[in-house]
Design an enzyme around this catalytic site. Structure first.
Site, short mmCIF file in Angstrom:
data_model
loop_
_atom_site.label_atom_id
_atom_site.label_comp_id
_atom_site.label_asym_id
_atom_site.label_seq_id
_atom_site.Cartn_x
_atom_site.Cartn_y
_atom_site.Cartn_z
N HIS A 132 -3.68 -0.47 -0.16
CA HIS A 132 -3.41 -1.30 -1.35
C HIS A 132 -2.88 -2.67 -0.94
O HIS A 132 -3.28 -3.70 -1.48
CB HIS A 132 -2.32 -0.65 -2.22
CG HIS A 132 -2.78 0.50 -3.06
ND1 HIS A 132 -3.82 0.39 -3.96
CD2 HIS A 132 -2.34 1.78 -3.17
CE1 HIS A 132 -3.98 1.56 -4.58
NE2 HIS A 132 -3.11 2.42 -4.10
N HIS A 183 -2.17 4.97 2.88
CA HIS A 183 -2.68 4.75 1.52
C HIS A 183 -2.10 3.45 0.93
O HIS A 183 -2.85 2.58 0.49
CB HIS A 183 -2.28 5.96 0.66
CG HIS A 183 -2.68 5.85 -0.77
ND1 HIS A 183 -3.81 6.46 -1.26
CD2 HIS A 183 -2.13 5.20 -1.82
CE1 HIS A 183 -3.93 6.18 -2.54
NE2 HIS A 183 -2.92 5.42 -2.92
N GLU A 184 -0.77 3.34 0.96
CA GLU A 184 -0.15 2.15 0.39
C GLU A 184 -0.53 0.92 1.22
O GLU A 184 -0.69 -0.17 0.68
CB GLU A 184 1.38 2.30 0.31
CG GLU A 184 1.86 3.48 -0.54
CD GLU A 184 1.34 3.50 -1.97
OE1 GLU A 184 1.05 2.42 -2.52
OE2 GLU A 184 1.19 4.61 -2.54
N GLU A 218 -7.65 1.48 -5.90
CA GLU A 218 -7.62 2.81 -5.30
C GLU A 218 -8.74 3.01 -4.28
O GLU A 218 -8.60 3.79 -3.35
CB GLU A 218 -7.71 3.89 -6.38
CG GLU A 218 -6.39 4.22 -7.02
CD GLU A 218 -5.33 4.66 -6.03
OE1 GLU A 218 -5.59 5.54 -5.20
OE2 GLU A 218 -4.22 4.10 -6.09
#
Ligand code: ZN
Length: 508
Positions: free
Chosen positions: A274, A270-271, A300
């Site tokens: 980003h 997830h990170e 997101e």
């Protein structure tokens, strides 16, 4: 005249760069604070952060800045600017107007308050003690209400906060979006809940997953995704996050739980999503406020795309499951790829948002959205939040926290005053499904690409179509240029129904 323009532009650029450098220094300090600064250093560090933020704030609201903006907004000088600096002028104007309305001392007090509140929240969460954090939260809400009065608002007071993270978003639009999601997702959750069959994910919890091995695998997957370790690093923190200085230094964190395999890995992915966004912003935007993601929702969409649409797909694991089994041979002994894939996609109404599955996730967001709207409109008191939280959890998800740690204290956001941020997660989910629908058509065989582990091609496509633009395009412009459409939640709902009807063998 020409000389004046050039000289003025040069001085303006110097001021813009200076503000950016202050913000970069602040980002390093925040990173340090969250990744292991000693407890006794926190109060002192908060003062330094307060001083540097005040300085950056002073520069962006200075008379010098106002003079530059007035000059470059004049037709004659505006036309001479290139497209980057024309957008920089617009961005600085937005920040100037927003900041100018807040007195400098009030802003400093707020920055000090929120940086202290974050460590208080962490201790309150660890000791399961909401009343320790609530005086801070009351003050933070109060500041936000006063800010809204100073900034002004149209319709609902919460609109001003929403617009900050997702320009153009309003309570009216969001209420309709949640309504659409609720209509089809609640029955989907219900249908899954009523089944006798549920995937077995007990191997993620009954085994011991050494943090060092978890880290090894997270690092390997980040590398496959194209995350550059020459331009970033992975560390551990209480709450996973991404923090960017420049595209050359975008850091991410995760949190390893020895008895919960999937948490750290999916947080890392997830990170990483980003971070890929921030690492691949065009260098023509360097040292300007445009060298960042265009909105929290689009941000997101990138993290959710990698975490869920790619990272929890069957095709992804048909490529990487063997590698995982090599690192954890005993832990996954006798677990087939099919069983593993179902386990990472188990749908279960649960207590913790960051651990929630794709299907129930938006219900967690809905709870926070409703609480924030009520707090900002002074319809509820901070002291009542643990009770309200538990009631809503029961109503939407059918589960109730046994304490505050797994209830109202679970998220870091409110300690930093980030009201209006939570809806970005749902917007990100919606955008990511729209982007997925488009990207599938751009490759001859998208599924084969994932099976072959050619993630770099995906990263490059996202880089060319989304990342490189930074803040040069608005969220609506990006979405339109990529998908040809406006925000449309039906792609997310279709994606969820299609995916989960296969996993759970549903008749939809
Ligand atoms: Zn995120």
């Amino acid at each position: 005249m020409e000389r004046t323009f050039k000289a003025t532009l040069q001085s303006f650029k110097e001021l813009v760069h200076k503000i950016k450098y202050y913000n970069e220094a602040l980002a390093v300090l925040f990173w340090d604070l969250r990744t292991g600064a000693p407890k006794k250093g926190i109060a002192g560090r908060a003062k330094v952060i307060g001083m540097l933020s005040t300085e950056a704030f002073r520069l962006s609201t200075s008379i010098e800045m106002e003079d530059f903006l007035n000059y470059f907004e004049q037709k004659e000088s505006n036309e001479k600017l290139d497209k980057v600096y024309r957008a920089v002028v617009q961005e600085c104007r937005k920040e100037f107007d927003r900041s100018k309305k807040i007195p400098a001392e009030m802003y400093t007090e707020y920055v000090i308050l929120t940086s202290e509140a974050e460590s208080v929240w962490e201790e309150a969460k660890n000791t399961n003690n909401f009343s320790m954090f609530s005086p801070y939260l009351e003050k933070i809400v109060d500041y936000n209400c006063r800010f809204i009065e100073l900034w002004g608002y149209e319709g609902n007071k919460y609109n001003t906060l929403l617009d900050y993270y997702e320009p153009g978003m309003t309570v009216d639009k969001l209420d309709r979006i949640f309504e659409q999601l609720r209509e089809r997702i609640v029955p989907l959750v219900q249908q899954i809940k009523n089944l006798r069959y549920q995937p077995d994910d007990s191997m993620f919890f009954r085994n011991y997953f050494a943090p060092a091995k978890q880290e090894e695998f997270s690092l390997a997957i980040l590398d496959k995704m194209g995350y550059s370790f020459d331009a970033g690093r992975l560390d551990e923190s209480e709450h996973p996050f991404t923090i960017g200085m420049t595209p050359g230094d975008i850091r991410i964190t995760t949190h390893y739980y020895p008895h919960n395999f999937s948490s750290a890995l999916f947080s890392s992915i997830h990170e990483g999503g980003h971070a890929l966004y921030e690492q691949n912003i065009s260098c023509e935007l360097d040292d300007t406020p445009l060298s960042t993601g265009t909105s929290m929702g689009i941000h997101e969409s990138q993290s959710r795309f990698w975490e869920n649409i790619i990272g929890r797909s069957y095709n992804f694991w048909s490529c990487y499951y063997e590698d995982l089994q090599k690192i954890f041979p005993e832990e996954f002994m006798g677990v087939s790829l099919e069983e593993f894939h179902k386990a990472i996609n188990k749908v279960e109404p649960s207590l913790i948002r960051v651990e929630a599955d794709e299907v129930t996730y938006n219900l967690h967001v809905m709870i926070r959205y409703e609480i924030e709207k009520a707090l900002i409109n002074k319809e509820v008191q901070v002291a009542a939040l643990p009770r309200i939280w538990n009631e809503k959890m029961k109503e939407y998800l059918g589960v109730e926290p046994k304490d505050e740690k797994e209830g109202v204290l679970q998220d870091v956001h409110w300690s930093g005053g980030s009201f209006g941020y939570f809806p970005s997660y749902t917007l990100g989910n919606i955008y990511s499904a729209q982007i997925y629908n488009t990207i599938r058509k751009q490759f001859d065989d998208f599924d084969e690409l994932i099976k072959a582990g050619e993630l770099i091609k995906i990263k490059e496509w996202l880089g060319q179509n989304i990342h490189k633009h930074g803040k040069l395009l608005t969220p609506a412009e990006i979405l339109k240029s990529v998908t040809g459409e406006e925000i449309n939640p039906s792609y997310l709902i279709d994606y969820l129904e299609n995916k989960y009807k296969k996993i759970y063998n549903l008749n939809i």
